[in-house]
Design a protein around this motif. Structure first.
Motif, short mmCIF file in Angstrom:
data_model
loop_
_atom_site.label_atom_id
_atom_site.label_comp_id
_atom_site.label_asym_id
_atom_site.label_seq_id
_atom_site.Cartn_x
_atom_site.Cartn_y
_atom_site.Cartn_z
N UNK A 50 0.84 -1.07 -0.10
CA UNK A 50 -0.04 -0.02 0.09
C UNK A 50 0.80 1.26 -0.16
N UNK A 51 2.00 1.30 0.85
CA UNK A 51 2.55 2.25 0.77
C UNK A 51 3.50 2.64 -0.45
N UNK A 52 3.90 1.56 -0.85
CA UNK A 52 4.86 1.75 -2.46
C UNK A 52 3.89 1.88 -3.39
N UNK A 53 2.49 1.71 -3.14
CA UNK A 53 1.45 1.77 -4.22
C UNK A 53 1.80 0.85 -5.41
N UNK A 54 1.92 -0.44 -5.08
CA UNK A 54 1.90 -1.68 -5.79
C UNK A 54 1.11 -2.61 -5.26
N UNK A 55 0.89 -3.75 -6.24
CA UNK A 55 0.07 -4.74 -5.57
C UNK A 55 0.57 -5.74 -4.85
N UNK A 56 0.07 -6.23 -3.88
CA UNK A 56 0.60 -7.35 -3.18
C UNK A 56 1.07 -8.36 -3.98
N UNK A 57 0.44 -8.80 -5.14
CA UNK A 57 0.89 -9.99 -5.73
C UNK A 57 2.17 -9.65 -6.41
N UNK A 58 2.21 -8.50 -6.95
CA UNK A 58 3.58 -7.97 -7.76
C UNK A 58 4.78 -7.92 -6.77
N UNK A 59 4.45 -7.71 -5.64
CA UNK A 59 5.56 -7.38 -4.60
C UNK A 59 5.75 -8.89 -4.15
N UNK A 60 5.20 -9.77 -4.04
CA UNK A 60 5.37 -11.11 -3.82
C UNK A 60 6.22 -11.85 -4.66
N UNK A 61 5.48 -11.88 -5.87
CA UNK A 61 5.83 -12.71 -7.21
C UNK A 61 6.80 -11.98 -8.26
N UNK A 62 6.59 -10.75 -8.31
CA UNK A 62 7.32 -9.82 -9.48
C UNK A 62 6.61 -9.54 -10.63
N UNK A 63 5.33 -10.02 -10.66
CA UNK A 63 4.48 -9.93 -11.69
C UNK A 63 3.02 -9.91 -11.08
N UNK A 64 2.07 -9.47 -11.94
CA UNK A 64 0.63 -9.25 -11.81
C UNK A 64 0.20 -10.49 -12.02
N UNK A 65 -1.15 -10.92 -11.34
CA UNK A 65 -1.67 -12.29 -11.12
C UNK A 65 -2.27 -12.45 -12.51
N UNK A 66 -2.62 -11.62 -13.49
CA UNK A 66 -3.06 -12.02 -14.92
C UNK A 66 -1.75 -12.62 -15.76
N UNK A 67 -0.54 -12.56 -14.96
CA UNK A 67 0.55 -12.82 -15.90
C UNK A 67 1.14 -14.20 -15.52
N UNK A 68 0.33 -14.95 -14.74
CA UNK A 68 0.94 -16.20 -14.17
C UNK A 68 0.82 -17.25 -15.33
N UNK A 69 1.73 -18.37 -15.40
CA UNK A 69 1.56 -19.49 -16.23
C UNK A 69 0.63 -20.42 -15.61
N UNK A 70 0.22 -21.44 -16.11
CA UNK A 70 -0.48 -22.41 -15.36
C UNK A 70 0.42 -23.17 -14.48
N UNK A 71 1.40 -23.41 -14.64
CA UNK A 71 2.29 -24.23 -13.62
C UNK A 71 2.36 -23.12 -12.33
#
Length: 109
Positions: A50-71
């Protein structure tokens, strides 16, 4: 790239430091630096995102949720279904594999 590295990069972009970020959101001095060794709690990562104005998902995985592969989605599902002990084991395994890959890449590159 690790969680801490992503946080540092965003801090740099926002002309702030880890120390200032920690102070601003009520974390102890040096807390974020330890997140490469110790798994942070969800609520702390949310505060940072929230402070950095990024998504939790990006912070943890380095990409947005829609960018995940099936694996990757499968791995997330395994993690979500695991108890706390299982989650720590999954993260330790992933971190260990990542470190091995980085180590072998630096030896060959």
């Amino acid at each position: 790239m690790s969680l801490v590295t992503r946080i540092r990069e965003k801090c740099t972009e926002k002309n702030t430091s880890l120390k200032a970020l920690e102070r601003e959101i009520g974390l102890g001095n040096g807390t974020i630096k330890r997140w490469d060794e110790n798994i942070p709690s969800y609520d702390k990562v949310i505060k940072v995102a929230d402070f950095l104005q990024v998504s939790f998902h990006w912070l943890i995985f380095g990409k947005e949720a829609g960018e995940l592969t099936l694996e990757e989605m499968r791995l997330v599902e395994f993690y979500r279904k695991a108890d706390e002990r299982g989650k720590r084991a999954i993260l330790r395994t992933a971190e260990s594999e990542s470190a091995e890959l980085e180590s072998s890449a630096s030896k060959t590159g």
